[in-house]
Design a protein around this motif. Structure first.
Motif, PDB file in Angstrom:
ATOM      1  N   ALA A  99      -5.656  -0.405  -2.813  1.00  0.00           N
ATOM      2  CA  ALA A  99      -6.562   0.221  -1.850  1.00  0.00           C
ATOM      3  C   ALA A  99      -6.397  -0.396  -0.471  1.00  0.00           C
ATOM      4  O   ALA A  99      -5.893  -1.511  -0.317  1.00  0.00           O
ATOM      5  CB  ALA A  99      -8.015   0.059  -2.302  1.00  0.00           C
ATOM      6  N   VAL A 103     -10.914   1.946   2.030  1.00  0.00           N
ATOM      7  CA  VAL A 103     -11.075   2.637   0.753  1.00  0.00           C
ATOM      8  C   VAL A 103     -12.102   1.901  -0.100  1.00  0.00           C
ATOM      9  O   VAL A 103     -12.946   2.517  -0.769  1.00  0.00           O
ATOM     10  CB  VAL A 103      -9.736   2.752   0.010  1.00  0.00           C
ATOM     11  CG1 VAL A 103      -9.928   3.380  -1.367  1.00  0.00           C
ATOM     12  CG2 VAL A 103      -8.732   3.572   0.817  1.00  0.00           C
ATOM     13  N   PHE A 106     -15.449   2.704   1.409  1.00  0.00           N
ATOM     14  CA  PHE A 106     -15.787   4.078   1.030  1.00  0.00           C
ATOM     15  C   PHE A 106     -16.272   4.133  -0.408  1.00  0.00           C
ATOM     16  O   PHE A 106     -17.213   4.881  -0.734  1.00  0.00           O
ATOM     17  CB  PHE A 106     -14.565   4.979   1.227  1.00  0.00           C
ATOM     18  CG  PHE A 106     -14.673   6.322   0.573  1.00  0.00           C
ATOM     19  CD1 PHE A 106     -15.439   7.328   1.145  1.00  0.00           C
ATOM     20  CD2 PHE A 106     -14.014   6.595  -0.618  1.00  0.00           C
ATOM     21  CE1 PHE A 106     -15.546   8.585   0.545  1.00  0.00           C
ATOM     22  CE2 PHE A 106     -14.117   7.835  -1.235  1.00  0.00           C
ATOM     23  CZ  PHE A 106     -14.879   8.832  -0.647  1.00  0.00           C
ATOM     24  N   SER A 107     -15.642   3.371  -1.292  1.00  0.00           N
ATOM     25  CA  SER A 107     -15.993   3.422  -2.711  1.00  0.00           C
ATOM     26  C   SER A 107     -17.415   2.932  -2.963  1.00  0.00           C
ATOM     27  O   SER A 107     -18.043   3.328  -3.957  1.00  0.00           O
ATOM     28  CB  SER A 107     -14.999   2.609  -3.551  1.00  0.00           C
ATOM     29  OG  SER A 107     -15.144   1.222  -3.327  1.00  0.00           O
ATOM     30  N   ALA A 110     -19.083   6.186  -2.525  1.00  0.00           N
ATOM     31  CA  ALA A 110     -18.663   7.175  -3.514  1.00  0.00           C
ATOM     32  C   ALA A 110     -19.160   6.828  -4.918  1.00  0.00           C
ATOM     33  O   ALA A 110     -19.476   7.725  -5.717  1.00  0.00           O
ATOM     34  CB  ALA A 110     -17.140   7.292  -3.518  1.00  0.00           C
ATOM     35  N   MET A 172      -9.769   6.740  -6.925  1.00  0.00           N
ATOM     36  CA  MET A 172     -10.450   6.466  -5.654  1.00  0.00           C
ATOM     37  C   MET A 172      -9.584   6.796  -4.448  1.00  0.00           C
ATOM     38  O   MET A 172     -10.085   7.280  -3.422  1.00  0.00           O
ATOM     39  CB  MET A 172     -10.916   5.012  -5.597  1.00  0.00           C
ATOM     40  CG  MET A 172     -11.875   4.724  -4.440  1.00  0.00           C
ATOM     41  SD  MET A 172     -13.283   5.871  -4.333  1.00  0.00           S
ATOM     42  CE  MET A 172     -14.122   5.509  -5.873  1.00  0.00           C
ATOM     43  N   ALA A 173      -8.276   6.555  -4.539  1.00  0.00           N
ATOM     44  CA  ALA A 173      -7.404   6.884  -3.410  1.00  0.00           C
ATOM     45  C   ALA A 173      -7.459   8.381  -3.106  1.00  0.00           C
ATOM     46  O   ALA A 173      -7.564   8.784  -1.931  1.00  0.00           O
ATOM     47  CB  ALA A 173      -5.968   6.468  -3.708  1.00  0.00           C
ATOM     48  N   ARG A 175      -9.885  10.475  -3.838  1.00  0.00           N
ATOM     49  CA  ARG A 175     -11.216  10.826  -3.348  1.00  0.00           C
ATOM     50  C   ARG A 175     -11.362  10.458  -1.868  1.00  0.00           C
ATOM     51  O   ARG A 175     -11.954  11.199  -1.080  1.00  0.00           O
ATOM     52  CB  ARG A 175     -12.289  10.143  -4.200  1.00  0.00           C
ATOM     53  CG  ARG A 175     -12.347  10.679  -5.614  1.00  0.00           C
ATOM     54  CD  ARG A 175     -13.126   9.796  -6.560  1.00  0.00           C
ATOM     55  NE  ARG A 175     -14.563   9.800  -6.309  1.00  0.00           N
ATOM     56  CZ  ARG A 175     -15.453   9.186  -7.085  1.00  0.00           C
ATOM     57  NH1 ARG A 175     -15.047   8.512  -8.168  1.00  0.00           N
ATOM     58  NH2 ARG A 175     -16.736   9.231  -6.802  1.00  0.00           N
ATOM     59  N   TYR A 176     -10.803   9.315  -1.503  1.00  0.00           N
ATOM     60  CA  TYR A 176     -10.860   8.867  -0.108  1.00  0.00           C
ATOM     61  C   TYR A 176     -10.072   9.811   0.798  1.00  0.00           C
ATOM     62  O   TYR A 176     -10.561  10.244   1.859  1.00  0.00           O
ATOM     63  CB  TYR A 176     -10.305   7.447  -0.018  1.00  0.00           C
ATOM     64  CG  TYR A 176     -10.010   6.954   1.375  1.00  0.00           C
ATOM     65  CD1 TYR A 176     -11.021   6.477   2.199  1.00  0.00           C
ATOM     66  CD2 TYR A 176      -8.701   6.945   1.868  1.00  0.00           C
ATOM     67  CE1 TYR A 176     -10.749   6.010   3.481  1.00  0.00           C
ATOM     68  CE2 TYR A 176      -8.411   6.480   3.139  1.00  0.00           C
ATOM     69  CZ  TYR A 176      -9.438   6.022   3.943  1.00  0.00           C
ATOM     70  OH  TYR A 176      -9.162   5.562   5.202  1.00  0.00           O
ATOM     71  N   ASP A 179     -11.867  13.014   1.246  1.00  0.00           N
ATOM     72  CA  ASP A 179     -13.036  12.878   2.113  1.00  0.00           C
ATOM     73  C   ASP A 179     -12.645  12.965   3.585  1.00  0.00           C
ATOM     74  O   ASP A 179     -13.343  13.602   4.388  1.00  0.00           O
ATOM     75  CB  ASP A 179     -13.726  11.535   1.829  1.00  0.00           C
ATOM     76  CG  ASP A 179     -14.970  11.323   2.683  1.00  0.00           C
ATOM     77  OD1 ASP A 179     -15.994  11.970   2.402  1.00  0.00           O
ATOM     78  OD2 ASP A 179     -14.909  10.517   3.631  1.00  0.00           O
ATOM     79  N   ASP A 361     -12.240   1.553   9.874  1.00  0.00           N
ATOM     80  CA  ASP A 361     -11.257   2.343   9.146  1.00  0.00           C
ATOM     81  C   ASP A 361     -10.202   2.813  10.141  1.00  0.00           C
ATOM     82  O   ASP A 361     -10.475   3.618  11.021  1.00  0.00           O
ATOM     83  CB  ASP A 361     -11.944   3.540   8.476  1.00  0.00           C
ATOM     84  CG  ASP A 361     -11.009   4.321   7.569  1.00  0.00           C
ATOM     85  OD1 ASP A 361      -9.793   4.296   7.800  1.00  0.00           O
ATOM     86  OD2 ASP A 361     -11.511   4.976   6.619  1.00  0.00           O
TER      87      ASP A 361
END
Length: 499
Positions: A99, A103, A106-107, A110, A172-173, A175-176, A179, A361
């Motif tokens: 990540a 990320v 962000f998680s 999320a 997660m990658a 989903r990021y 987003d 970010d």
């Protein structure tokens, strides 16, 4: 019972393989950085995880933590040791895998978890490892929390608990990326060089930029933990020069460079001119303050004085607060003041709602730059840069200084310049107009020329930056004035780069 860490273990010994090694110097102002395995071993990382989990319970937050790692050859091992320690402290660990730091941040949103522990040494050279930590999204730890982690770990004041749990998160990658790209496409045809220095951002940046509708020209985006071309650091002139050359050879509209953990973005314009991140911040502040009148901004003490003097920002009613350098400091200050954005000269930008979630970010910054160009279809990046009032500024320069004495050296400099101001002494034939001592010392002369000396927050060294709104000669002269006084301290060594 987990043993108390030591700082004197030698590699290739029985003790090194069975006891935790943790150097006290690795606990820094707002995160942790060690040379691995000279300053911390895997047992020491486990001690860090146990201490961090102990603190989560002590703070009264739900002990659920997102954990990720950057792309270095040893980062998975570091992460696994950290996870063991966190679980021994009774934490619910959500392992998000490879990540970027953003990320991981962000998680937290999320996955709806309050805590984060990101294994990364960011832009530090190979051999370094570290952890960025937080327990109150979108903020990360500051000196108080880092001091308490240090105290728990080094004293062995761990509290092991039942209930530790491991949850693997495999998407997660994706989903990021979804987003960031779930938004209207850029309407202007933009060709963008994305430089990643073979670091972790190489897996994310091209996909995100393509996802918002720009044409991406990749530069060193293949992941390679040896960093064969240059260290992924957009403040490093070697990386910026490689980015410049690619922009010019490809005729690109802009070049964007990302650091090792993807929370910073460096910029080269269409003419190959490297634009320091604080100047990019002024450009973005101009663009955003026209959309959000009377906007509040926060910038660090290394940044250009244009945030206070730029006529466009003044006309838009923008307000700017200068604060301590460091991603945790600026993030927290921007949160406290409800600022639209916090800007650091290093390239950390903190976009609060409605633009971002408040954490740094580099890809959100890159999107903001592309949006700015999209809103100015008749202007090139170089024209937006040239529209700023002219100043002459240096890159961030860092002379070596041991961790044990760097703050003492800075205090000497604060006293020296304070005494000079009190006595009416001059530099470059001018009196000292102002001293900003919120973070080191920023010496401002009568014509606005200034120089900064502060301690580095993440490695053994100092930080020196100079700028002049009047001439390059005064900028260089200011550096000479600062350097001769700083170099008189025997603990100060060679610079990483100089003007």
């Amino acid at each position: 019972m987990f043993p108390k860490p030591r700082a004197d273990l030698k590699p290739n010994t029985y003790e090194f393989e069975t006891q935790p090694l943790v150097s006290p110097s690795g606990f820094r102002e707002y995160d942790a950085r060690w040379l691995y395995p000279e300053q911390i071993n895997l047992n020491g990382v486990q001690a860090l995880g146990l201490g961090l989990g102990t603190l989560f319970h002590e703070m009264g937050v739900r002990p659920a933590v997102a954990v990720g790692q950057d792309y270095r050859s040893y980062s998975v091992s570091i992460k696994q040791a950290l996870i063991i320690g966190l679980m021994r402290a009774g934490c619910e660990v959500h392992d998000i895998g490879l990540a970027l730091s953003p990320v991981a941040y962000f998680s937290q949103f999320a996955l709806d978890v309050p805590c984060v522990a990101m294994v990364t040494a960011s832009h530090n050279e190979n051999g370094w490892t570290g952890v960025k930590m937080g327990a109150q999204r979108p903020l990360t730890f500051g000196p108080d929390e880092m001091g308490r982690v240090k105290e728990i770990v080094l004293s062995g004041a761990f509290k092991e608990r039942e209930g530790g749990k491991y949850i693997q998160v495999t998407d997660m990658a994706e989903r990021y990326i979804a987003d960031l790209t779930n938004r209207p496409k850029i309407t202007r045809k933009l060709r963008v060089v994305a430089a990643c220095g073979n670091g972790t951002a190489g897996h994310f940046a091209p996909r995100v930029l393509e996802g918002i509708g720009v044409e991406v020209i990749p530069l060193d985006c293949t992941l390679d933990y040896t960093f064969p071309h240059y260290n992924p650091n957009p403040e490093d002139m070697e990386m910026l020069h490689a980015l410049r050359d690619k922009v010019l050879s490809e005729g690109a509209d802009v070049g964007l460079g990302f650091d090792g953990d993807g929370d910073r973005c460096g910029v080269v314009d269409n003419t190959g001119e490297e634009i320091f991140a604080d100047k990019v911040g002024v450009m973005l502040a101009r663009d955003l303050s026209s959309r959000f009148p009377n906007a509040q901004f926060v910038v660090d003490v290394k940044s250009t004085g244009l945030f206070l003097t730029d006529p466009v920002l003044i006309a838009n009613g923008a307000k700017t607060d200068y604060w301590k350098t460091g991603h945790s400091y600026i993030k927290r200050r921007a949160h406290e003041l409800n600022a639209l954005v916090g800007f650091e000269k290093s390239g950390h930008y903190f976009f609060n709602p409605p633009i971002g979630r408040g954490y740094d970010d580099g890809l959100v910054s890159a999107i903001a730059i592309c949006d700015m160009l999209d809103r100015n279809p008749g202007k090139k990046m170089s024209e937006l840069r040239e529209a700023l009032p002219k100043t002459w500024g240096s890159p961030t320069m860092s002379p070596f200084c041991p961790d044990e004495v760097k703050y003492e050296v800075v205090e000497r400099m604060v006293k020296l310049f304070t005494d000079m101001k009190a006595k009416g002494e001059t530099m470059l034939g001018q009196k000292i107009r102002d001293l900003v001592t919120v973070n080191g010392v920023r010496v401002v002369l009568e014509d606005g020329t200034w120089g900064l000396v502060r301690a580095s927050s993440n490695k053994p060294g100092l930080v020196v930056v100079v700028e002049s709104p009047t001439s390059e000669a005064n900028m260089r002269g200011m550096f000479a004035e600062v350097d001769k006084r700083l170099s008189a301290n025997p603990e100060v060594g060679e610079y990483d780069q100089k003007i």
